[in-house]
Design an enzyme around this catalytic site. Structure first.
Site, short mmCIF file in Angstrom:
data_model
loop_
_atom_site.label_atom_id
_atom_site.label_comp_id
_atom_site.label_asym_id
_atom_site.label_seq_id
_atom_site.Cartn_x
_atom_site.Cartn_y
_atom_site.Cartn_z
N TYR A 1 0.82 -1.21 0.00
CA TYR A 1 0.00 0.00 0.00
C TYR A 1 0.85 1.26 0.00
O TYR A 1 2.07 1.22 0.20
CB TYR A 1 -0.97 0.01 1.18
CG TYR A 1 -0.34 -0.06 2.56
CD1 TYR A 1 -0.34 1.04 3.41
CD2 TYR A 1 0.22 -1.24 3.03
CE1 TYR A 1 0.19 0.96 4.67
CE2 TYR A 1 0.76 -1.33 4.30
CZ TYR A 1 0.75 -0.22 5.11
OH TYR A 1 1.30 -0.30 6.37
N ASP B 1 1.69 4.48 1.84
CA ASP B 1 1.58 5.01 3.20
C ASP B 1 1.63 6.53 3.16
O ASP B 1 1.86 7.14 2.12
CB ASP B 1 2.73 4.44 4.05
CG ASP B 1 2.40 4.47 5.53
OD1 ASP B 1 1.22 4.59 5.87
OD2 ASP B 1 3.33 4.39 6.35
#
EC number: 6.3.1.19
Length: 453
Positions: A55, A57
């Site tokens: 992902y 961040d």
């Protein structure tokens, strides 16, 4: 705990340059990097077929969280598999940029600080039993973690008002508390936010955010393996000498600024001890503990051997003995060779560039990988296992259930939602399975869910 669940999360630094000048903002680079991910995952926060999470961040840092592993060698393999996945995204992003007429090189750095002084982390996760006393765990662990950088720091050229100095750790300058529930604002050594991602009545997840990201596989093995042994001793009630530090935050910087490991730090008892002495205390306890308990796995023996040899090498100021195995030493030797050859001070901009290039994850460009190609970086994993780890989850933990579910759902083009504990099919029935036991790799409910697709 003889069998423990481990996980590593690494945030990566990102930049795109053309002829040495920054070409795109980190936000724009991150968008290009994740375009392929978003196209199939409809999000920049996805779980993968190998059970891992990828992902974007805060601050446009790509982050890769390994799947749950129950042995340290496998953890190293999966951390490296994450590096390879991100390297693939990097190559893809560069190709897309060139197709759109934007000349530039995309860089991903597995490090912990950028040129503006921002820090991003490597977070280690250890499953521990709930019934233990967490404050005792933290008290014994903090002196170990503060001095552990001697074993597993990634090394850094730090610019100071009095010129540049070489430090053991990148992260040490950015840690402001001992134990806290924050990860970004105050940056503690141990994060206490209680999200076990497991049965909360039985387990808690120890979240250590003080460590550096490692390029070296052997350094990573030592970092997690030694910490696991210290946790086992605490869990078994081993009596430890009180090494509580008077000021852990000052101590962590003092240790980082002294590559000899000899500088004394103040203990709460009023005594003083060097980082080498503190580490030696934990190491000798661990050797004794493993002998008494008959703990004799190949991994444990390799960890203990490297731990002891690292302390001996630093004490004897004979860093060549660990010159292919410990990140900060490997980088230091690289910088010293370069400086001697070109007659440069540590403050020279080229030295800072080499410091950074050590962490470049592109295997044809990064200096760590140059050392690896020359046989100057010891290995733990092998390339075939790392390649497999990009798409195959660990087979002995919950990650297998998640990975198999994701693979089947993608093959059947089914809409699904997963996190660390839930597997859900987004159909009319909204069938969901809750997997609370991270040690379980076989589950009838999950098999039924997969079979029904």
């Amino acid at each position: 705990m003889d069998r423990r669940i481990f996980g590593l999360e690494n945030e990566y630094g990102v930049t795109c340059t053309f002829r040495g000048q920054r070409r795109l903002s980190p936000d724009e680079v991150a968008r290009y990097l994740f375009r392929r991910v978003v196209s199939w995952g409809r999000s920049s926060n996805v779980f993968l077929r190998n059970g891992a999470r990828l992902y974007l961040d805060v601050g446009s840092h790509p982050e890769y969280a390994t799947p749950e592993c129950d042995n340290v060698t496998e953890l190293v393999t999966h951390d490296k598999a994450g590096e390879r996945i991100l390297e693939g995204l990097l190559v893809d992003a560069e190709r897309r940029l060139h197709e759109e007429g934007i000349a530039g090189d995309v860089y991903l750095f597995k490090n912990n600080t950028d040129s503006a002084g921002n820090s991003y982390g490597c977070h280690e996760n250890y499953l521990v039993a709930r019934h233990g006393e967490f404050s005792r765990l933290a008290d014994i662990l903090i002196p170990f973690l503060v001095t552990r950088q001697l074993l597993c720091g990634a090394g850094k050229v730090l610019q100071t008002p009095r010129g540049a100095v070489y430090c053991v750790s990148q992260r040490a300058e950015h840690i402001w508390e001992g134990v806290s529930s924050a990860t970004t604002r105050s940056r503690p050594i141990i994060n206490t936010r209680d999200e076990p991602h497991a049965d909360a009545e039985r387990y808690r997840r120890l979240h250590v955010i003080v460590g550096d990201s490692n390029m070296s596989e052997t350094t990573m093995l030592l970092k997690v393996g030694a910490t696991d042994l210290v946790l086992r001793m605490i869990e078994a009630g081993t009596v430890m000498r009180d090494l509580t530090l008077e000021n852990p935050i000052r101590a962590i910087r003092e240790v980082s600024h002294d590559i000899t490991g000899r500088r004394k730090v103040r203990l709460a008892s009023g005594r003083e001890a060097s980082a080498l002495e503190v580490q030696r205390e934990y190491y000798e306890k661990a050797v004794d503990f493993c002998e008494r308990r008959g703990i004799r796995t190949g991994t444990v023996e390799r960890v203990l051997e490297l731990w002891g040899r690292t302390l001996d090498a630093i004490e004897a100021e004979d860093l060549d003995r660990i010159g292919t195995e410990i990140d900060w030493v490997m980088k230091y030797k690289l910088l010293e060779r370069y400086r001697a050859k070109h007659n440069m001070t540590m403050s020279h901009p080229r030295v800072a560039q080499i410091d950074l290039a050590y962490h470049d994850i592109h295997r044809r460009r990064g200096l760590y990988y140059l050392l690896e190609k020359k046989g100057q970086a010891a290995r733990v994993a092998n390339d075939l296992k790392i390649f497999e780890g990009k798409s195959v989850p660990p087979q002995t933990t919950r990650a297998r259930l998640r990975g198999d579910f994701i693979r089947r759902a993608q093959e059947q083009r089914r809409d699904f939602t997963v996190d660390w504990v839930h597997l859900k099919l987004n159909d009319q029935a909204q069938r969901t399975v809750l997997c609370k036991d991270p040690f379980r790799s076989v589950d009838d409910r999950v098999e039924k869910l997969i079979a029904g697709m």
